[in-house]
Scaffold this active site. Structure first.
Site, PDB file in Angstrom:
ATOM      1  N   PHE A 251      -3.871  -1.381  -2.341  1.00 32.45           N
ATOM      2  CA  PHE A 251      -2.802  -1.201  -3.687  1.00 32.45           C
ATOM      3  C   PHE A 251      -1.629  -2.591  -4.458  1.00 32.45           C
ATOM      4  CE2 PHE A 251      -2.403   2.896  -2.136  1.00 32.45           C
ATOM      5  CZ  PHE A 251      -1.738   4.016  -3.086  1.00 32.45           C
ATOM      6  N   ALA A 275       0.006  -2.886   6.443  1.00 29.39           N
ATOM      7  CA  ALA A 275      -0.388  -2.248   5.659  1.00 29.39           C
ATOM      8  C   ALA A 275      -1.305  -3.189   5.690  1.00 29.39           C
ATOM      9  CB  ALA A 275       0.079  -1.758   4.869  1.00 29.39           C
ATOM     10  N   GLY A 279      -6.345  -3.307   4.868  1.00 30.12           N
ATOM     11  CA  GLY A 279      -6.463  -3.684   3.711  1.00 30.12           C
ATOM     12  C   GLY A 279      -5.886  -2.145   2.897  1.00 30.12           C
ATOM     13  N   LYS A 280      -5.150  -1.543   2.880  1.00 32.76           N
ATOM     14  CA  LYS A 280      -4.279  -1.071   2.350  1.00 32.76           C
ATOM     15  C   LYS A 280      -3.830  -1.676   0.999  1.00 32.76           C
ATOM     16  CE  LYS A 280      -3.510   2.112   6.248  1.00 32.76           C
ATOM     17  NZ  LYS A 280      -2.313   3.102   7.258  1.00 32.76           N
ATOM     18  N   LEU A 281      -3.323  -2.441   1.278  1.00 32.58           N
ATOM     19  CA  LEU A 281      -2.028  -3.782   0.288  1.00 32.58           C
ATOM     20  C   LEU A 281      -3.249  -4.659  -0.101  1.00 32.58           C
ATOM     21  CD1 LEU A 281      -0.219  -1.722   0.993  1.00 32.58           C
ATOM     22  CD2 LEU A 281       1.511  -3.514   0.574  1.00 32.58           C
TER      23      LEU A 281
END
Length: 311
Positions: A251, A275, A279-281
């Site tokens: 994201f 996060a 690797g979510k952000l």
């Protein structure tokens, strides 16, 4: 050791008839604690909504609809500010209850819950909901479920779209009219799920949770950028953030409104910086967490941002 200072803290000023946006800007001048975080969150939310290439997620946890926040979410859908909504089943249950003409009532927290149970009243902190609402809820849902073809398989989002198409107001209705998918991966953890289980005892219809995954992940792969507003945590927060794990990037924008602590290890209180490690952000993502009551911070966030966009 030589310290580097940022800008000087300015004393916030308030005055009669000031707008929400002006108030938030004053908090930004002070720039301290969660007032400063709220100002940062408005900046991020504004950039996200102005980014035409960004896929806009919204996560809805906690008892927000009983607390009167459902109308804000429905209005955001109508404005085109939500592309994907992920919610708890409880919020959608209460959304249906409101949409069929029942109400949540002001109550009190310092009452005898045993007496409330005897009187058929359910308590959500200082909000009361009578059992009669669930009787009407059951009648409505069983009627909707009866329209499902025998032997068919539907996804959770399709099931929710069918429910919303039979309503004239609320979150589910607004999403059905706008073609906005609502994902509810833990729908069985709600009255909507319990009512489906009851229906399934005499009907052969399958609700498949995995049938939602292709459409959701296709959107994530096709999006150049993505942003999210997370009200609370739990399943909606994780479901949203993990949706970008399959893509090359995470994201780009994220705002979290939570009252939970990060040091207990729970997802609901986990920082958005944490996060990034998953690797979510993205490493360059702009993100802000505002700690506090979402029934205060969500209206302030939305009102201040809309003032910038439409004022």
């Amino acid at each position: 050791m030589t310290f580097k200072y940022g800008d000087a803290v300015q004393q916030a000023r308030v005055h009669p008839r000031m707008t929400v946006g002006e108030l938030v800007d004053e908090l930004g001048k002070a720039g301290a604690y969660n007032g400063g975080s709220l100002w940062q969150a408005v900046n991020i939310y504004e950039r996200m909504l102005r980014d035409e290439k960004a896929l806009k997620f919204f996560g809805l946890s906690g008892a927000m609809v009983p607390g009167g926040m459902g109308g804000i979410v429905a209005d955001l859908i109508k404005r085109g500010h939500i592309d994907v909504l992920v919610s708890t089943g409880a919020n959608l249950t209460h959304d249906v209850i409101e949409a069929i003409g029942c109400h949540h009532y002001h109550g009190a927290s310092d009452v005898s819950d045993a007496e409330l149970c005897e009187e058929g009243v359910n308590r959500i902190y200082d909000i009361f909901l009578p059992n009669e609402a669930f009787i009407r809820f059951e009648e409505f849902l069983q009627d909707v479920y009866s329209s499902l073809p025998e032997g068919s398989t539907v996804s959770i989002s399709d099931l929710l779209d069918r429910i919303g198409s039979q309503l004239d107001s609320g979150i589910l209705s607004a999403a059905a009219k706008a073609g906005v998918p609502i994902y509810c991966p833990a729908i069985q953890d709600s009255m909507i799920g319990l009512q489906y289980w009851l229906f399934s005892q005499t009907h052969n219809v399958t609700v498949s949770a995995f049938d939602d995954m292709p459409g959701l992940l296709d959107r994530c792969f096709e999006a150049e950028r993505a942003g999210t507003i997370l009200v609370g945590g739990g399943v909606p927060k994780n479901y949203i953030l993990q949706s970008k794990l399959m893509t090359e990037t995470g994201f780009d924008y994220a705002v979290q409104l939570t009252g939970d602590r990060p040091d207990l290890g729970g997802l609901s209180g986990a920082t958005l910086d944490e996060a990034r490690s998953w690797g979510k952000l993205t490493g360059e993502a702009t993100a802000a967490t505002v700690y506090g009551d979402a029934t205060i911070n969500l209206p302030l966030l939305v009102a201040a941002t809309l003032e910038r966009l439409e004022g």
